[in-house]
Design an enzyme around this catalytic site. Structure first.
Site, short mmCIF file in Angstrom:
data_model
loop_
_atom_site.label_atom_id
_atom_site.label_comp_id
_atom_site.label_asym_id
_atom_site.label_seq_id
_atom_site.Cartn_x
_atom_site.Cartn_y
_atom_site.Cartn_z
N SER A 53 0.80 -1.23 0.00
CA SER A 53 0.00 0.00 0.00
C SER A 53 0.83 1.27 0.00
O SER A 53 0.31 2.35 -0.29
CB SER A 53 -0.95 0.01 1.20
OG SER A 53 -0.24 0.11 2.41
N LYS A 125 0.93 4.72 6.72
CA LYS A 125 0.33 5.49 5.64
C LYS A 125 0.95 6.89 5.66
O LYS A 125 1.73 7.23 6.54
CB LYS A 125 -1.19 5.61 5.80
CG LYS A 125 -1.94 4.30 5.94
CD LYS A 125 -1.99 3.49 4.67
CE LYS A 125 -2.80 2.20 4.88
NZ LYS A 125 -2.70 1.31 3.68
#
Length: 228
Positions: A53, A125
């Site tokens: 990701s 993230k």
């Protein structure tokens, strides 16, 4: 009398130099564990990247160092920073159980002292917006407070929205809006807008900024003490 003391002291020093390895080894291990605990608790903690990701900034299997001292010294997350945070709840699927209690106990112990990454309930993230800011995506353009965001870190072939329009969403106070660099392969804030916080992550759940990729060595990247 002074000569006797000198001789005794010399003999004691000689005994210390000649201590057998099976006495020295436990002492060295104990000192090493104490140092590891101090580093893990106060300075840095290692995390393993489990998914794609955050490609190509972070690769699957990379080990990253997170600066745990930063939150204690007034650090505030800012847009553009990669951060590690604890799963706010429901972002990750249940971790599979291998049924080996001994292996699990060993891993938990080594994780507790910082010699292995912790379990599977942490994510990494990039911060897109912070408390009070408004984030939205339309077409291929991500905006924060109405201004387009330039994202040079995006995975090749991805655009900022990756086919998902949303917003505007106002990030609650003491929260951050986070998205993965591999935008088309990241179940991030965009996919949790119907949950508490509206998809934003509480600042209290942040471990700290990602300071560096430390392993493998050919992936070494220094982001800086504050993750920028």
């Amino acid at each position: 009398m002074s000569v006797a003391v000198t001789e005794e002291t010399t003999q004691e020093q000689g005994w210390r130099r000649r201590r057998p390895w099976y006495v020295e080894l436990p002492v060295m291990i104990a000192v090493g564990l104490v140092v590891a605990v101090v580093i893990k608790s106060c300075l840095f903690q290692m995390f393993s990247i489990p998914s794609g990701s955050m490609e190509n900034t972070l690769q699957v299997g990379d080990r990253v160092a997170v600066n745990k001292l930063a939150p204690l010294t007034g650090w505030k997350p800012e847009p553009g920073e990669p951060v590690v945070f604890k799963d706010p709840g429901g972002w990750l699927p249940p971790a599979p159980k291998d049924g080996n209690a001994f292996t699990g106990a060993v891993h938990s112990g080594l994780s507790a002292i910082g010699l292995l990454p912790p379990g599977d309930d942490y994510l990494v993230k990039r911060v897109i917006a912070t408390g009070g800011q408004t984030v939205a995506c339309r077409g291929t353009t991500l905006t924060v407070d109405g201004q387009p965001v330039t994202e040079p870190y995006l995975h090749p072939g991805d655009d900022s929205c990756a086919g998902l329009d949303f917003g505007p969403v106002t990030v609650p106070a003491e929260h951050v809006w986070v998205e993965g660099d591999h935008r088309s392969d990241s179940a991030d804030s965009r996919y949790h807008r119907d949950e508490p916080g509206g998809g934003a992550v509480p600042v209290d759940d942040l471990v700290g900024p990602t300071t560096a990729v430390v392993w493998p060595l050919n992936h070494f990247t220094w982001f800086g003490w504050t993750g920028r």
